[in-house]
Design a protein around this motif. Structure first.
Motif, PDB file in Angstrom:
ATOM      1  N   ARG A 111       0.886  -1.173  -0.152  1.00 49.36           N
ATOM      2  CA  ARG A 111       0.096   0.055   0.062  1.00 49.36           C
ATOM      3  C   ARG A 111       0.926   1.322  -0.058  1.00 49.36           C
ATOM      4  NH1 ARG A 111      -2.301  -3.690   3.568  1.00 49.36           N
ATOM      5  NH2 ARG A 111      -4.447  -4.492   2.898  1.00 49.36           N
ATOM      6  N   ASP A 112       1.800   1.247   1.094  1.00 48.30           N
ATOM      7  CA  ASP A 112       2.738   2.451   0.864  1.00 48.30           C
ATOM      8  C   ASP A 112       3.361   2.761  -0.615  1.00 48.30           C
ATOM      9  OD1 ASP A 112       1.900   2.873   3.504  1.00 48.30           O
ATOM     10  OD2 ASP A 112       3.625   2.013   4.507  1.00 48.30           O
ATOM     11  N   LEU A 113       3.959   1.676  -1.149  1.00 51.81           N
ATOM     12  CA  LEU A 113       4.561   1.812  -2.300  1.00 51.81           C
ATOM     13  C   LEU A 113       3.595   2.381  -3.424  1.00 51.81           C
ATOM     14  CD1 LEU A 113       6.861   1.580  -4.270  1.00 51.81           C
ATOM     15  CD2 LEU A 113       6.339  -0.755  -4.641  1.00 51.81           C
ATOM     16  N   CYS A 114       2.248   2.007  -3.398  1.00 57.02           N
ATOM     17  CA  CYS A 114       1.181   2.405  -4.023  1.00 57.02           C
ATOM     18  C   CYS A 114       0.938   3.827  -4.160  1.00 57.02           C
ATOM     19  CB  CYS A 114      -0.311   1.563  -4.149  1.00 57.02           C
ATOM     20  SG  CYS A 114      -0.335   0.049  -4.424  1.00 57.02           S
ATOM     21  N   LYS A 115       1.161   4.365  -2.688  1.00 61.69           N
ATOM     22  CA  LYS A 115       1.091   5.919  -2.535  1.00 61.69           C
ATOM     23  C   LYS A 115       2.133   6.709  -2.995  1.00 61.69           C
ATOM     24  CE  LYS A 115      -1.564   4.983   1.760  1.00 61.69           C
ATOM     25  NZ  LYS A 115      -1.655   5.310   3.385  1.00 61.69           N
ATOM     26  N   LEU A 116       3.265   5.985  -3.097  1.00 61.69           N
ATOM     27  CA  LEU A 116       4.547   6.678  -3.389  1.00 61.69           C
ATOM     28  C   LEU A 116       4.426   6.812  -5.068  1.00 61.69           C
ATOM     29  CD1 LEU A 116       7.386   5.032  -1.549  1.00 61.69           C
ATOM     30  CD2 LEU A 116       6.429   7.411  -1.054  1.00 61.69           C
ATOM     31  N   LEU A 117       3.808   6.038  -5.765  1.00 59.99           N
ATOM     32  CA  LEU A 117       3.629   5.953  -7.112  1.00 59.99           C
ATOM     33  C   LEU A 117       2.476   6.734  -7.474  1.00 59.99           C
ATOM     34  CD1 LEU A 117       4.303   2.078  -7.831  1.00 59.99           C
ATOM     35  CD2 LEU A 117       5.818   4.066  -8.365  1.00 59.99           C
ATOM     36  N   ASN A 118       1.421   7.036  -6.817  1.00 58.68           N
ATOM     37  CA  ASN A 118       0.314   7.652  -7.270  1.00 58.68           C
ATOM     38  C   ASN A 118      -0.166   8.469  -6.154  1.00 58.68           C
ATOM     39  OD1 ASN A 118      -2.002   8.187  -8.834  1.00 58.68           O
ATOM     40  ND2 ASN A 118      -3.311   6.658  -8.178  1.00 58.68           N
ATOM     41  N   PRO A 119      -0.375   9.670  -6.440  1.00 56.09           N
ATOM     42  CA  PRO A 119      -0.720  10.780  -5.454  1.00 56.09           C
ATOM     43  C   PRO A 119      -2.246  10.352  -4.879  1.00 56.09           C
ATOM     44  CG  PRO A 119      -0.113  12.044  -7.303  1.00 56.09           C
ATOM     45  CD  PRO A 119      -0.157  10.574  -7.782  1.00 56.09           C
ATOM     46  N   LYS A 120      -2.455  10.730  -3.710  1.00 54.76           N
ATOM     47  CA  LYS A 120      -3.618  10.442  -2.929  1.00 54.76           C
ATOM     48  C   LYS A 120      -4.695  11.051  -3.595  1.00 54.76           C
ATOM     49  CE  LYS A 120      -1.361   9.914   1.665  1.00 54.76           C
ATOM     50  NZ  LYS A 120      -1.237  10.397   3.125  1.00 54.76           N
ATOM     51  N   MET A 121      -6.127  10.365  -3.547  1.00 58.84           N
ATOM     52  CA  MET A 121      -6.914  10.859  -4.106  1.00 58.84           C
ATOM     53  C   MET A 121      -7.663  12.339  -3.420  1.00 58.84           C
ATOM     54  SD  MET A 121      -7.703   9.215  -6.960  1.00 58.84           S
ATOM     55  CE  MET A 121      -9.321  10.030  -6.949  1.00 58.84           C
ATOM     56  N   SER A 122      -7.374  12.170  -2.277  1.00 59.74           N
ATOM     57  CA  SER A 122      -7.950  13.183  -1.315  1.00 59.74           C
ATOM     58  C   SER A 122      -7.220  14.463  -1.798  1.00 59.74           C
ATOM     59  CB  SER A 122      -7.546  13.173   0.108  1.00 59.74           C
ATOM     60  OG  SER A 122      -6.338  12.891   0.471  1.00 59.74           O
ATOM     61  N   GLU A 123      -5.826  14.362  -2.065  1.00 53.80           N
ATOM     62  CA  GLU A 123      -5.043  15.483  -2.553  1.00 53.80           C
ATOM     63  C   GLU A 123      -5.533  15.943  -3.823  1.00 53.80           C
ATOM     64  OE1 GLU A 123      -0.971  14.669  -2.599  1.00 53.80           O
ATOM     65  OE2 GLU A 123      -0.927  14.376  -0.069  1.00 53.80           O
ATOM     66  N   ASP A 124      -5.941  15.008  -4.681  1.00 49.20           N
ATOM     67  CA  ASP A 124      -6.479  15.243  -6.199  1.00 49.20           C
ATOM     68  C   ASP A 124      -7.901  16.110  -5.873  1.00 49.20           C
ATOM     69  OD1 ASP A 124      -4.085  14.283  -7.243  1.00 49.20           O
ATOM     70  OD2 ASP A 124      -5.340  12.312  -7.762  1.00 49.20           O
ATOM     71  N   ASN A 125      -8.639  15.530  -5.113  1.00 42.46           N
ATOM     72  CA  ASN A 125      -9.857  16.344  -5.078  1.00 42.46           C
ATOM     73  C   ASN A 125      -9.978  17.697  -4.359  1.00 42.46           C
ATOM     74  OD1 ASN A 125     -11.214  13.801  -5.963  1.00 42.46           O
ATOM     75  ND2 ASN A 125     -11.531  13.249  -3.725  1.00 42.46           N
ATOM     76  N   SER A 126      -9.058  17.592  -3.365  1.00 42.94           N
ATOM     77  CA  SER A 126      -8.725  19.168  -3.035  1.00 42.94           C
ATOM     78  C   SER A 126      -8.373  19.972  -4.064  1.00 42.94           C
ATOM     79  CB  SER A 126      -7.844  19.034  -1.748  1.00 42.94           C
ATOM     80  OG  SER A 126      -6.703  18.918  -2.021  1.00 42.94           O
ATOM     81  N   ILE A 127      -7.514  19.702  -4.733  1.00 44.92           N
ATOM     82  CA  ILE A 127      -6.936  20.630  -5.986  1.00 44.92           C
ATOM     83  C   ILE A 127      -8.009  20.958  -6.882  1.00 44.92           C
ATOM     84  CG2 ILE A 127      -5.386  20.621  -8.017  1.00 44.92           C
ATOM     85  CD1 ILE A 127      -3.454  19.027  -6.329  1.00 44.92           C
ATOM     86  N   ASN A 128      -8.836  20.024  -7.161  1.00 45.44           N
ATOM     87  CA  ASN A 128      -9.940  20.228  -8.094  1.00 45.44           C
ATOM     88  C   ASN A 128     -10.864  21.277  -7.689  1.00 45.44           C
ATOM     89  OD1 ASN A 128      -8.925  18.497  -9.916  1.00 45.44           O
ATOM     90  ND2 ASN A 128     -10.212  16.655  -9.344  1.00 45.44           N
ATOM     91  N   ASP A 129     -11.138  21.005  -6.309  1.00 44.27           N
ATOM     92  CA  ASP A 129     -12.415  22.082  -5.781  1.00 44.27           C
ATOM     93  C   ASP A 129     -11.823  23.331  -5.700  1.00 44.27           C
ATOM     94  OD1 ASP A 129     -13.964  19.712  -5.071  1.00 44.27           O
ATOM     95  OD2 ASP A 129     -12.991  19.451  -3.051  1.00 44.27           O
ATOM     96  N   GLU A 130     -10.367  23.630  -5.482  1.00 43.18           N
ATOM     97  CA  GLU A 130      -9.915  24.895  -5.458  1.00 43.18           C
ATOM     98  C   GLU A 130      -9.991  25.750  -6.743  1.00 43.18           C
ATOM     99  OE1 GLU A 130      -5.846  24.518  -4.116  1.00 43.18           O
ATOM    100  OE2 GLU A 130      -6.382  24.141  -1.994  1.00 43.18           O
ATOM    101  N   ILE A 131      -9.696  24.622  -7.926  1.00 41.81           N
ATOM    102  CA  ILE A 131      -9.812  25.241  -9.157  1.00 41.81           C
ATOM    103  C   ILE A 131     -11.154  25.608  -9.479  1.00 41.81           C
ATOM    104  CG2 ILE A 131      -9.270  24.746 -11.635  1.00 41.81           C
ATOM    105  CD1 ILE A 131      -7.174  22.985 -10.819  1.00 41.81           C
ATOM    106  N   CYS A 132     -12.137  24.943  -9.366  1.00 38.50           N
ATOM    107  CA  CYS A 132     -13.639  25.229  -9.600  1.00 38.50           C
ATOM    108  C   CYS A 132     -14.275  26.048  -8.724  1.00 38.50           C
ATOM    109  CB  CYS A 132     -14.191  23.861  -9.364  1.00 38.50           C
ATOM    110  SG  CYS A 132     -13.861  22.521 -10.656  1.00 38.50           S
ATOM    111  N   GLN A 133     -13.979  26.015  -7.545  1.00 40.44           N
ATOM    112  CA  GLN A 133     -14.771  27.098  -6.575  1.00 40.44           C
ATOM    113  C   GLN A 133     -14.015  28.354  -6.207  1.00 40.44           C
ATOM    114  OE1 GLN A 133     -15.809  24.415  -3.217  1.00 40.44           O
ATOM    115  NE2 GLN A 133     -16.765  22.957  -4.694  1.00 40.44           N
TER     116      GLN A 133
END
Length: 287
Positions: A111-133
C-alpha cells in the motif's frame, strides 16, 4: 550447528523456526532473483509476507529447478525487491513504466508503495475543488471561459500539464526487417515475396517500451535497464505499417532508410530459381 534444508538456498540459523531457507531463489516471469527470507517478509500483510509466513514450502508453486515461481513481470520485480529492502522508492530519471509498476505494487499488496507511485485521491480532490470553486488562486496557464463547464476546463488543464507529454525525450529508434524473395526462371515473371519473419527494434530501452508497450518482445534481452540501449528487441506482429503508425503516434518521424539484398545461393543450373535475402532498416527520430 545448522542442518541442511531440503529447500533451495542457504540454511537458516539454529534458532530459526521458519521452514524456509535464509536465502531464497525466485523465478518471477522467467527472471531469477536471489534474496533473503527477511527481505521478502519485510512488509507485514503483503502478498509475499503471506506466502512465506503463512504457507509451507510445499504449498507454493515451483519451477522445474525448484525455485519458487511467481507469474508476474520479471523486469519490474527488481523495483519491488528494492522497495522491500529499505521501504524507499528509487526510479531512473526517465521511467515510462510507472503505471505498470503501480499495478505490480497493488498485486503484491504494498500500500505504501502504491501511495508513492500515485498521489492520494484526497489531494487530487482538494486541488480540483480549489480550481472549480475558488477565485482567489493564482492565474492558470489555461484560459477560463465564463460559463464553461468546470470539468471541461479541468480536462484541458490536465492535458496541458500531462506528465507523459512533458516527459517525452528526444531520441532515435531503428526498425528493421529481413525478408526473402524468389526470382523465377523467366525474368519477365513477378518476384515471389515471402512474408516478413520478424521486425526488429533497436534503440534506447525506455523509448522502445514507451512506443511499443506490450507489443514489444523482450525475450532476447529481458533484463536491460531503461537507460541502456539494445538491438535485440522485436515486435509481436509482422506489419511494418502498424509499427510506423505507433512511431508516428508518439511523435517520431522517419529520417533515413537503407536496404540491401544478397543471393542466398547460386547454381550453374539456369533453370533453377534464385532465392534472394533482403534486409531493410528505417531510422526514426523524435526531436
Amino acid at each position: 550447528m545448522a542442518l541442511a534444508e531440503p529447500e533451495r538456498g542457504i540454511t537458516n540459523g539454529a534458532g530459526s523456526a521458519t521452514p524456509f531457507s535464509d536465502i531464497i531463489e525466485l523465478n518471477v516471469g522467467g527472471q531469477v532473483y536471489v534474496t533473503r527470507y527477511t527481505t521478502l517478509t519485510a512488509v507485514q500483510d503483503s502478498l509475499l509476507w503471506d506466502m512465506f509466513k503463512k504457507k509451507a514450502p510445499t504449498e507454493l508453486a515451483r519451477d522445474s529447478k525448484g525455485r519458487f515461481f511467481l507469474d508476474r513481470d520479471g523486469f519490474l520485480f527488481r523495483y519491488i525487491l528494492d522497495y522491500l529492502r529499505d521501504q524507499h522508492l528509487v526510479l531512473p530519471d526517465y521511467f515510462p513504466e510507472k503505471s505498470r509498476l503501480q499495478r505490480e505494487a497493488e498485486f503484491f499488496h504494498l500500500r505504501d508503495l502504491c501511495k508513492l507511485l500515485n498521489p492520494k485521491m484526497s489531494e487530487d480532490n482538494s486541488i480540483n475543488d480549489e480550481i472549480c470553486q475558488s477565485d482567489s488562486e493564482e492565474p492558470s496557464a489555461t484560459p477560463v471561459v465564463v460559463g464553461s463547464d468546470c470539468s471541461r476546463t479541468l480536462s484541458i488543464a490536465s492535458t496541458v500539464r500531462s506528465p507523459s507529454f512533458e516527459s517525452k525525450k528526444s531520441g532515435y529508434i531503428t526498425v528493421g526487417y529481413r525478408g526473402t524473395y524468389t526470382i523465377g526462371r523467366d525474368i519477365q515473371t513477378d518476384a515471389k515475396f515471402r512474408r516478413v519473419a520478424r521486425i526488429t527494434v533497436c534503440g534506447k530501452t525506455s523509448l522502445a517500451k514507451e512506443v511499443f508497450g506490450d507489443t514489444l518482445n523482450e525475450s532476447r534481452d529481458p533484463d536491460r535497464p531503461p537507460e541502456r540501449y539494445t538491438s535485440r528487441y522485436y515486435l509481436k506482429y509482422n506489419f511494418l505499417e502498424q509499427a510506423f503508425d505507433k512511431l508516428s503516434e508518439f511523435g517520431f518521424h522517419m529520417v533515413a532508410c537503407s536496404s540491401s539484398g544478397t543471393c542466398a545461393f547460386s547454381s550453374s543450373d539456369p533453370n533453377e530459381d534464385k532465392v534472394w535475402t533482403s534486409y531493410t532498416e528505417y531510422v526514426f527520430c523524435r526531436e
